[in-house]
Design an enzyme around this catalytic site. Structure first.
Site, PDB file in Angstrom:
ATOM      1  N   CYS A   1      44.384 -10.555  31.076  1.00  0.00           N
ATOM      2  CA  CYS A   1      45.175 -11.523  31.493  1.00  0.00           C
ATOM      3  C   CYS A   1      44.531 -12.308  32.502  1.00  0.00           C
ATOM      4  O   CYS A   1      43.457 -11.934  33.010  1.00  0.00           O
ATOM      5  CB  CYS A   1      46.540 -11.167  32.088  1.00  0.00           C
ATOM      6  SG  CYS A   1      46.315  -9.362  32.944  1.00  0.00           S
TER       7      CYS A   1
ATOM      8  N   ARG B   1      42.685 -15.263  27.656  1.00  0.00           N
ATOM      9  CA  ARG B   1      42.657 -13.861  27.976  1.00  0.00           C
ATOM     10  C   ARG B   1      44.018 -13.311  27.588  1.00  0.00           C
ATOM     11  O   ARG B   1      44.347 -12.043  27.787  1.00  0.00           O
ATOM     12  CB  ARG B   1      42.769 -13.760  29.710  1.00  0.00           C
ATOM     13  CG  ARG B   1      41.288 -14.467  29.916  1.00  0.00           C
ATOM     14  CD  ARG B   1      41.050 -14.468  31.401  1.00  0.00           C
ATOM     15  NE  ARG B   1      40.823 -13.131  32.072  1.00  0.00           N
ATOM     16  CZ  ARG B   1      39.713 -12.509  32.250  1.00  0.00           C
ATOM     17  NH1 ARG B   1      38.685 -13.235  32.258  1.00  0.00           N
ATOM     18  NH2 ARG B   1      39.601 -11.596  32.855  1.00  0.00           N
TER      19      ARG B   1
ATOM     20  N   TRP C   1      48.623 -10.936  28.392  1.00  0.00           N
ATOM     21  CA  TRP C   1      48.840 -10.103  26.935  1.00  0.00           C
ATOM     22  C   TRP C   1      49.616  -9.050  27.562  1.00  0.00           C
ATOM     23  O   TRP C   1      49.045  -8.123  28.263  1.00  0.00           O
ATOM     24  CB  TRP C   1      47.296  -9.737  26.685  1.00  0.00           C
ATOM     25  CG  TRP C   1      47.188  -9.134  25.332  1.00  0.00           C
ATOM     26  CD1 TRP C   1      47.160  -9.683  24.180  1.00  0.00           C
ATOM     27  CD2 TRP C   1      47.116  -7.754  24.964  1.00  0.00           C
ATOM     28  NE1 TRP C   1      47.091  -8.973  23.112  1.00  0.00           N
ATOM     29  CE2 TRP C   1      46.863  -7.399  23.623  1.00  0.00           C
ATOM     30  CE3 TRP C   1      46.961  -6.550  25.903  1.00  0.00           C
ATOM     31  CZ2 TRP C   1      46.636  -6.312  23.098  1.00  0.00           C
ATOM     32  CZ3 TRP C   1      46.778  -5.399  25.093  1.00  0.00           C
ATOM     33  CH2 TRP C   1      46.583  -5.159  23.730  1.00  0.00           C
TER      34      TRP C   1
ATOM     35  N   ASN D   1      46.566  -8.451  36.897  1.00  0.00           N
ATOM     36  CA  ASN D   1      45.681  -8.305  35.768  1.00  0.00           C
ATOM     37  C   ASN D   1      45.282  -6.738  36.019  1.00  0.00           C
ATOM     38  O   ASN D   1      44.814  -6.352  36.965  1.00  0.00           O
ATOM     39  CB  ASN D   1      44.460  -9.255  35.897  1.00  0.00           C
ATOM     40  CG  ASN D   1      43.365  -9.076  34.855  1.00  0.00           C
ATOM     41  OD1 ASN D   1      43.850  -8.223  33.894  1.00  0.00           O
ATOM     42  ND2 ASN D   1      42.495  -9.588  34.933  1.00  0.00           N
ATOM     43  N   GLY D   2      45.360  -6.172  34.770  1.00  0.00           N
ATOM     44  CA  GLY D   2      44.945  -4.916  34.622  1.00  0.00           C
ATOM     45  C   GLY D   2      46.090  -3.595  34.692  1.00  0.00           C
ATOM     46  O   GLY D   2      47.505  -4.126  33.930  1.00  0.00           O
TER      47      GLY D   2
ATOM     48  N   GLU E   1      30.387  -8.269  10.469  1.00  0.00           N
ATOM     49  CA  GLU E   1      31.051  -9.105  11.483  1.00  0.00           C
ATOM     50  C   GLU E   1      31.678 -10.224  10.572  1.00  0.00           C
ATOM     51  O   GLU E   1      32.813 -10.935  11.032  1.00  0.00           O
ATOM     52  CB  GLU E   1      29.708  -9.826  12.260  1.00  0.00           C
ATOM     53  CG  GLU E   1      29.939 -10.900  13.035  1.00  0.00           C
ATOM     54  CD  GLU E   1      31.019 -10.825  13.994  1.00  0.00           C
ATOM     55  OE1 GLU E   1      31.535  -9.479  14.295  1.00  0.00           O
ATOM     56  OE2 GLU E   1      31.348 -11.578  14.927  1.00  0.00           O
TER      57      GLU E   1
ATOM     58  N   LYS F   1      35.504 -11.421  11.537  1.00  0.00           N
ATOM     59  CA  LYS F   1      35.875 -12.646  11.892  1.00  0.00           C
ATOM     60  C   LYS F   1      37.016 -13.333  11.023  1.00  0.00           C
ATOM     61  O   LYS F   1      37.933 -13.999  11.480  1.00  0.00           O
ATOM     62  CB  LYS F   1      34.663 -13.527  11.709  1.00  0.00           C
ATOM     63  CG  LYS F   1      34.296 -14.776  12.660  1.00  0.00           C
ATOM     64  CD  LYS F   1      33.885 -14.370  13.956  1.00  0.00           C
ATOM     65  CE  LYS F   1      34.372 -13.302  14.561  1.00  0.00           C
ATOM     66  NZ  LYS F   1      33.686 -12.839  15.849  1.00  0.00           N
TER      67      LYS F   1
ATOM     68  N   GLU G   1      40.434 -11.487  11.561  1.00  0.00           N
ATOM     69  CA  GLU G   1      41.095 -11.819  13.007  1.00  0.00           C
ATOM     70  C   GLU G   1      41.861 -13.234  13.161  1.00  0.00           C
ATOM     71  O   GLU G   1      42.546 -13.358  14.085  1.00  0.00           O
ATOM     72  CB  GLU G   1      40.272 -11.321  14.292  1.00  0.00           C
ATOM     73  CG  GLU G   1      39.034 -12.387  14.500  1.00  0.00           C
ATOM     74  CD  GLU G   1      38.286 -12.026  15.415  1.00  0.00           C
ATOM     75  OE1 GLU G   1      36.945 -12.508  15.636  1.00  0.00           O
ATOM     76  OE2 GLU G   1      38.690 -11.714  16.596  1.00  0.00           O
TER      77      GLU G   1
ATOM     78  N   HIS H   1      31.637   4.331  -5.298  1.00  0.00           N
ATOM     79  CA  HIS H   1      32.187   5.718  -4.798  1.00  0.00           C
ATOM     80  C   HIS H   1      33.818   5.785  -4.369  1.00  0.00           C
ATOM     81  O   HIS H   1      34.128   6.623  -3.671  1.00  0.00           O
ATOM     82  CB  HIS H   1      31.249   6.142  -3.813  1.00  0.00           C
ATOM     83  CG  HIS H   1      29.812   6.559  -4.338  1.00  0.00           C
ATOM     84  ND1 HIS H   1      29.406   7.469  -4.936  1.00  0.00           N
ATOM     85  CD2 HIS H   1      28.679   5.768  -3.910  1.00  0.00           C
ATOM     86  CE1 HIS H   1      28.161   7.227  -5.400  1.00  0.00           C
ATOM     87  NE2 HIS H   1      27.702   6.213  -4.572  1.00  0.00           N
TER      88      HIS H   1
ATOM     89  N   LYS I   1      41.092 -12.162  24.861  1.00  0.00           N
ATOM     90  CA  LYS I   1      39.589 -12.292  24.940  1.00  0.00           C
ATOM     91  C   LYS I   1      38.929 -11.239  25.507  1.00  0.00           C
ATOM     92  O   LYS I   1      37.953 -10.570  25.030  1.00  0.00           O
ATOM     93  CB  LYS I   1      39.276 -13.677  25.686  1.00  0.00           C
ATOM     94  CG  LYS I   1      37.799 -13.994  25.569  1.00  0.00           C
ATOM     95  CD  LYS I   1      37.258 -14.467  24.422  1.00  0.00           C
ATOM     96  CE  LYS I   1      35.768 -14.792  24.212  1.00  0.00           C
ATOM     97  NZ  LYS I   1      35.185 -14.908  22.778  1.00  0.00           N
TER      98      LYS I   1
HETATM   99  C1  F6R Z   1      35.978 -10.688  18.129  1.00  0.00           C
HETATM  100  C2  F6R Z   1      35.608 -10.278  19.480  1.00  0.00           C
HETATM  101  C3  F6R Z   1      35.972  -8.889  19.924  1.00  0.00           C
HETATM  102  C4  F6R Z   1      34.957  -8.363  21.069  1.00  0.00           C
HETATM  103  C5  F6R Z   1      35.174  -7.178  21.756  1.00  0.00           C
HETATM  104  C6  F6R Z   1      34.350  -6.899  22.677  1.00  0.00           C
HETATM  105  O1  F6R Z   1      35.769 -11.805  17.805  1.00  0.00           O
HETATM  106  O2  F6R Z   1      35.211 -11.285  20.208  1.00  0.00           O
HETATM  107  O3  F6R Z   1      35.705  -7.903  19.033  1.00  0.00           O
HETATM  108  O4  F6R Z   1      33.535  -8.617  20.691  1.00  0.00           O
HETATM  109  O5  F6R Z   1      36.568  -7.194  22.303  1.00  0.00           O
HETATM  110  O6  F6R Z   1      34.092  -7.760  23.925  1.00  0.00           O
HETATM  111  P1  F6R Z   1      32.947  -7.949  24.768  1.00  0.00           P
HETATM  112  O7  F6R Z   1      31.877  -8.435  23.994  1.00  0.00           O
HETATM  113  O8  F6R Z   1      33.480  -8.856  25.903  1.00  0.00           O
HETATM  114  O9  F6R Z   1      32.633  -6.605  25.354  1.00  0.00           O
END
Ligand code: F6R
Length: 607
Positions: free
Chosen positions: A2, A27, A75, A99-100, A480, A484, A487, A503, A602
């Site tokens: 957040c 966030r 969030w 936050n937290g 990846e 991508k 998500e 398999h 994020k």
């Molecule tokens: C996906 C994405 C997440 C982050 C993960 C780790 O697009 O961004 O999977 O890679 O939450 O976050 P960081 O890199 O900030 O530790």
């Protein structure tokens, strides 16, 4: 998970808080709220949903008018997203944003109820802290905050206002990041620098265990024991433009376009006389020679960058590399020795599980290296060595440029380690480094393939499920690509090692199911093509990502994305681009909120 903001100064506080929250919405975006001193009284406006819902509500009902206050975008962690669960939360004389996570909030709530404090409105841990502050408040805010800090446990940052201390904002950091901005005659708090960059580039980084007091436009600091603290004023190395969309429709596509520059900015200062040189990051050749085993630990996209790192380091430096998901590694009692290196990769530098791994590894005595994008973040500061990636602020929740620069650092590290260990010659090291220096140009060309990816994405939007397949580095990369896509497009997607399909997983293939095959590894091309034929024969719609010189029977592919060729080992840096573009355009075509996909945030600062 957040974003916190706060302001004290001559501007319209509500406007500043909303503007700063806009930059922090990545966030968390389940609810938002602000609290502002209006004529000496704290006025709260809050709403579930996006910040735009709060703004609409304030347009209808009026916004608090004043010059000091706090704000929040979140969030949801405790209770469903609702107006009542939205921050700010209040006790009788105290209002806070948080936050937290407060781990022991249930015990505190029990204690408060036993002491006749029963007026809880929400399901949140935050309201419990507001009530506890109020319970202990005796007219001395710092004394009260310190008392509460000794009783609550968890990882958190707080913004606090006391009803009888108008025009004053208090801020506390315990783990979760918080910065204090300073402009002429005004001061800010924020979870991240981009939130306030529009107003000032000067900021203090609040450390674990510090309290800030913002009053009359200036700031003072003390620690949890009440001792005054002198802090160094820092200046952000980016400007407002880098935190804005700059003419692009979404942050994600802007960030995709920023990749060539981000790679250049990340690698150039670490190349000297044609060879990698990571000494400015505290990494010497001697250090690199000394490690027997390497562990790369991270989450999500960052972990996928580690997968590419594994292939490259093992191939060149001949050191065993284990890649692990941070949330698994921390609980599996890993076998670590003091001559092992643990690399933690993290864009934010604040991810809870990755941070926990760092602490665990340090206890066990192994060396730690952080590869981090956000300067001054917890992981960066606590690791033995740090390589900063220079991607600039990444705002879109789906990571693109941060992944790309993480890859570039994996290569630099592999090249230097292989050379230091005598596994490659100086000439080979130079050649590889020179190839890496060419990647920004090639990535630029790959971005030019947007049109093709945009077209192919129209073939994906009706799919319920799809597969990404590849071999070797292409498999690491397809993980990846698959993440991508799922998500932001919400299409179920899995990545599979192409050779593993038969398999079991091949039974999933039905008529028209998309299978995206990454086939950039010339040495494995023939084998991958055989696997593509297998799924094609069972009705799959095949999309092949390969280099522009790859030769194979075109019939196996319903659609082909040909990307510029560079050395086989570096192809992941190019092949990433079409995968990002496919995900982006599929999401756009489905009308999804590309930059803020549902249920995500994020920076994942909770377990
Ligand atoms: C996906 C994405 C997440 C982050 C993960 C780790 O697009 O961004 O999977 O890679 O939450 O976050 P960081 O890199 O900030 O530790």
């Amino acid at each position: 998970m957040c974003g916190i903001v706060g302001y004290v100064g001559p501007r319209d506080c509500s406007d500043v808080l909303v503007s700063a929250l806009t930059k922090l919405e990545y966030r968390g975006y389940d609810y938002a709220g602000i609290a502002v001193f209006e004529n000496g009284k704290i006025e709260v406006a809050k709403s579930k949903g996006r910040l735009s819902d709060l703004v609409a509500k304030m347009e209808k009902e009026g916004k608090p008018k004043g010059h000091a206050g706090i704000g929040h975008t979140r969030w949801a962690t405790h209770g469903e997203p609702s107006d009542v669960n939205s921050h700010p939360h209040s006790g009788r004389r105290v209002t806070i944003v948080h936050n937290g996570i407060i781990e022991n909030y249930k015990d505190i709530k029990k204690f408060l109820i036993e002491n006749d404090r029963t007026e809880f409105l929400s399901d949140t841990d935050t309201e419990v802290v507001a009530q506890l502050l109020d319970f202990y408040y005796d007219g001395n805010p710092i004394r009260c905050i310190r008392k509460v800090l000794h009783e609550i446990r968890g990882s958190f940052a707080l913004g606090i206002v006391f009803a009888d201390r108008p025009e004053t904002v208090y801020a506390v950091r315990c783990e979760s990041p918080l910065i204090v901005g300073q402009g002429p005659g005004e001061a800010f708090i924020a979870s991240d620098v981009p939130a306030i960059i529009k107003y000032t580039k000067d900021y203090y980084l609040l450390e674990y265990g510090e309290i800030a007091v913002l009053k009359n436009g200036s700031v003072s600091f003390c620690d949890f024991h009440g001792r005054m603290v002198e802090k160094e004023l820092k200046t952000a190395d980016f400007d407002e433009d880098s935190a804005e969309k700059g003419g692009f429709e979404h942050f994600m596509i802007k960030e995709i376009h920023e990749q060539p520059t981000a790679v250049k900015t990340t690698i150039t200062p670490r190349i000297e006389d044609g060879l990698p040189n990571l000494s400015e990051c505290g990494i010497t050749k001697e250090t690199l020679k000394s490690f027997n085993n390497i562990f790369i630990v991270a989450c999500g996209t960052a972990m996928h960058a580690g997968m590419v790192g594994k292939y490259v380091i093992e191939k060149l430096a001949r050191v065993s590399v284990t890649v692990d998901i941070a949330s698994e590694f921390r609980y599996r009692d890993p076998l670590l020795n003091t001559d092992d290196l643990v690399i933690i990769i993290s864009q934010s530098g604040e991810t809870a599980d990755s941070k926990a791994v760092l602490n665990l590894v340090k206890e066990k005595g192994a060396k730690t290296l952080a590869i981090v994008n956000v300067k001054g973040s917890s992981i960066a500061r606590e690791a033995d060595m740090v390589i900063y990636t220079h991607a600039g602020p990444e705002i879109a929740v789906a990571s693109t440029k941060a992944y790309m620069v993480q890859l570039s650092v994996m290569y630099l590290l592999a090249f230097e380690m292989a050379f230091a260990k005598g596994k490659i010659t100086e000439e080979k090291c130079r050649r590889l480094t020179s190839e890496l220096q060419k990647t920004p140009e090639v990535i630029e060309k790959a971005i030019g393939l947007s049109y093709n990816c945009q077209y192919i994405s129209t073939k994906l939007i009706t799919a319920d499920s799809l597969l990404y397949i590849g071999r070797g580095l292409d498999y690491a990369l397809s993980m990846e690509g698959s993440l991508k896509l799922k998500e932001i497009s919400y299409i179920h997607s899995e990545s599979y090692a192409a050779g593993e399909l038969k398999h079991g997983t091949i039974s999933l293939i039905t008529e028209g199911m998309p299978v995206i095959a990454v086939a950039t590894q010339t040495s494995l091309l023939e084998k991958t093509i055989s696997n593509i034929k297998e799924v094609k024969a069972r009705g799959a719609m095949t999309i092949v990502i390969c280099d522009d010189e790859a030769e194979f029977d075109d019939e196996v592919a319903d659609h082909i994305i040909r990307i510029p060729k560079i050395s086989e080992m570096l192809m992941p840096m190019v092949a990433t681009v079409p995968m990002q573009l496919l995900a982006y355009y599929t999401s756009v075509n489905k009308g999804n909120d590309v930059d803020k996909p549902r249920n995500l945030a994020k920076s994942v600062t909770v377990e």
